[in-house]
Design a protein around this motif. Structure first.
Motif, PDB file in Angstrom:
ATOM      1  N   UNK A 153       0.839  -1.206   0.000  1.00  0.00           N
ATOM      2  CA  UNK A 153       0.000   0.000   0.000  1.00  0.00           C
ATOM      3  C   UNK A 153       0.871   1.252   0.000  1.00  0.00           C
ATOM      4  N   UNK A 154       1.919   1.262   0.807  1.00  0.00           N
ATOM      5  CA  UNK A 154       2.769   2.453   0.908  1.00  0.00           C
ATOM      6  C   UNK A 154       3.552   2.697  -0.375  1.00  0.00           C
ATOM      7  N   UNK A 155       3.953   1.618  -1.080  1.00  0.00           N
ATOM      8  CA  UNK A 155       4.746   1.758  -2.303  1.00  0.00           C
ATOM      9  C   UNK A 155       3.896   1.686  -3.564  1.00  0.00           C
ATOM     10  N   UNK A 156       2.575   1.454  -3.392  1.00  0.00           N
ATOM     11  CA  UNK A 156       1.665   1.337  -4.524  1.00  0.00           C
ATOM     12  C   UNK A 156       2.110   0.228  -5.485  1.00  0.00           C
ATOM     13  N   UNK A 157       2.448  -0.931  -4.908  1.00  0.00           N
ATOM     14  CA  UNK A 157       2.866  -2.092  -5.688  1.00  0.00           C
ATOM     15  C   UNK A 157       1.822  -3.196  -5.576  1.00  0.00           C
ATOM     16  N   UNK A 158       1.587  -3.892  -6.676  1.00  0.00           N
ATOM     17  CA  UNK A 158       0.616  -4.979  -6.686  1.00  0.00           C
ATOM     18  C   UNK A 158       1.194  -6.218  -5.999  1.00  0.00           C
ATOM     19  N   UNK A 159       0.281  -7.069  -5.501  1.00  0.00           N
ATOM     20  CA  UNK A 159       0.664  -8.317  -4.847  1.00  0.00           C
ATOM     21  C   UNK A 159       0.076  -9.490  -5.618  1.00  0.00           C
ATOM     22  N   UNK A 160       0.863 -10.527  -5.742  1.00  0.00           N
ATOM     23  CA  UNK A 160       0.346 -11.775  -6.317  1.00  0.00           C
ATOM     24  C   UNK A 160       0.023 -12.704  -5.146  1.00  0.00           C
ATOM     25  N   UNK A 161      -1.232 -13.100  -5.016  1.00  0.00           N
ATOM     26  CA  UNK A 161      -1.615 -13.918  -3.867  1.00  0.00           C
ATOM     27  C   UNK A 161      -2.289 -15.229  -4.289  1.00  0.00           C
ATOM     28  N   UNK A 162      -2.116 -16.229  -3.433  1.00  0.00           N
ATOM     29  CA  UNK A 162      -2.873 -17.474  -3.540  1.00  0.00           C
ATOM     30  C   UNK A 162      -3.812 -17.483  -2.351  1.00  0.00           C
ATOM     31  N   UNK A 163      -5.089 -17.665  -2.608  1.00  0.00           N
ATOM     32  CA  UNK A 163      -6.108 -17.383  -1.592  1.00  0.00           C
ATOM     33  C   UNK A 163      -7.114 -18.518  -1.481  1.00  0.00           C
ATOM     34  N   UNK A 164      -7.471 -18.853  -0.238  1.00  0.00           N
ATOM     35  CA  UNK A 164      -8.511 -19.854   0.023  1.00  0.00           C
ATOM     36  C   UNK A 164      -9.862 -19.141   0.059  1.00  0.00           C
ATOM     37  N   UNK A 165     -10.603 -19.242  -1.022  1.00  0.00           N
ATOM     38  CA  UNK A 165     -11.866 -18.516  -1.138  1.00  0.00           C
ATOM     39  C   UNK A 165     -13.029 -19.372  -0.659  1.00  0.00           C
ATOM     40  N   UNK A 166     -13.699 -18.892   0.387  1.00  0.00           N
ATOM     41  CA  UNK A 166     -14.888 -19.597   0.874  1.00  0.00           C
ATOM     42  C   UNK A 166     -16.057 -19.386  -0.072  1.00  0.00           C
ATOM     43  N   UNK A 167     -16.123 -18.232  -0.699  1.00  0.00           N
ATOM     44  CA  UNK A 167     -17.216 -17.930  -1.619  1.00  0.00           C
ATOM     45  C   UNK A 167     -17.139 -18.821  -2.859  1.00  0.00           C
ATOM     46  N   UNK A 168     -15.931 -18.988  -3.407  1.00  0.00           N
ATOM     47  CA  UNK A 168     -15.766 -19.810  -4.603  1.00  0.00           C
ATOM     48  C   UNK A 168     -15.469 -21.269  -4.288  1.00  0.00           C
TER      49      UNK A 168
END
Length: 330
Positions: A153-168
């Protein structure tokens, strides 16, 4: 008198001395509501703490040589006390907010800046006040992710994440442009634009399985606003295009308890002659609020909308069946 009472009295005494005037012991004693002997003792405590309280023989009174008795912040002692309490509680490992342990360290530094013996008194005072927040999620293994989100957030850089989605109901991977970090409902959430969904989404920090900071930059849209994004959600989950008016009637046993809390920005209360309370809100979706209502069991009845009445009726019926089955098995 208790340590709490003594600290309050010392703060009041300092407040009067900081005015720039000279006061005799009778005036100070009357102001603090104590005897002159107690006032002499209090003045000595303050002087022993290193405060420049001087006696003017000509005017026969005491005065404070400088108002800057709490370097380098110039906080008043009342302000410092409030910060101490909040920082200590915020940084508590048992009942504070995850990853805010440094707030407790900051509180200790503030306290150490207090002059001499006064530091001990204020510390004793602060220890008598506690703020117990609701239980929070165990994020012990996610501190690195939390710090990476702050960096992104402070550097305005994107993140690549692997996420456990309860919705999907599966693991997903997405490129996230984090706009906000929000602590709500017992845990931390990251809110930002997801490349997979091509829209702004909310991600539970504890369900981020892997994260990587990229060199790709992003800009937070000028029109993005957290309050606008959450809309009229009961808490966090906003159901788009499903704004409804909800009215719940609470029985006298819980009505006063409900009325004492500001649950939602749209809430309106209407008391009935029989002691029941009609509680009305306008929310974006019925799922979140339905769980809150069920927490009051038979002490709450949904008057409108019909969809919410039906939802809770179905859940209550299923719950009754579940308990009946367990009873037969025994």
């Amino acid at each position: 008198m208790s340590a709490v009472g003594k600290v309050r009295r010392l703060l009041h005494l300092l407040e009067r001395l900081q005015s720039g005037r000279t006061f005799n012991t009778k005036e100070l004693a009357d102001f603090c509501g104590v005897s002159r002997r107690t006032t002499f003792r209090d003045l000595k405590v303050l002087q022993d703490s290193g405060l420049p309280i001087l006696y003017d023989a000509e005017k026969q009174g005491y005065w404070l040589a400088t108002g800057k008795y709490l370097p380098p912040t110039d906080f008043t002692l009342e302000e410092t006390l409030s910060l101490l309490i909040l920082a200590q509680e915020l940084g508590s490992k048992e009942r504070g907010v995850p990853f805010q342990e440094l707030a407790r360290d900051a509180a200790l530094k503030l306290q150490s800046n207090l002059p001499g013996e006064l530091s001990t008194y204020v510390g004793e005072y602060a220890s008598t006040i506690n703020i117990h927040s609701e239980p929070h999620a165990d994020l012990t293994n996610h501190k690195a992710v939390y710090e990476q989100v702050i960096q992104a957030i402070s550097e305005k850089k994107k993140m690549r994440i692997r996420y456990e989605s309860l919705y999907e109901k599966k693991e997903i991977q997405t490129l996230l442009s984090p706009y906000r970090l929000l602590f709500q409902r017992h845990t931390w959430y990251v809110i930002g634009r997801s490349s997979l969904h091509r829209a702004v989404r909310t991600f539970h920090l504890g369900r981020i399985l892997e994260s990587e900071l990229t060199e790709d930059e992003y800009e937070t849209p000028a029109r993005f606003n957290l309050q606008r994004y959450l809309g009229n959600a009961w808490s966090l989950i906003r159901e788009r295009n499903n704004r409804v008016k909800v009215t719940i009637r609470f029985q006298p046993l819980v009505a006063k308890n409900v009325a004492e809390v500001a649950w939602h920005k749209t809430q309106k209360l209407s008391w009935n002659r029989n002691g029941t309370l009609d509680f009305t809100v306008t929310v974006d979706g019925i799922q979140e609020i339905s769980w809150w209502i069920m927490g009051y069991a038979d002490q709450a009845e949904v008057l409108e909308p019909t969809t919410l009445r039906t939802l809770i009726s179905t859940r209550a019926s299923n719950m009754a069946k579940q308990y009946m089955i367990k009873k037969r098995k025994q």
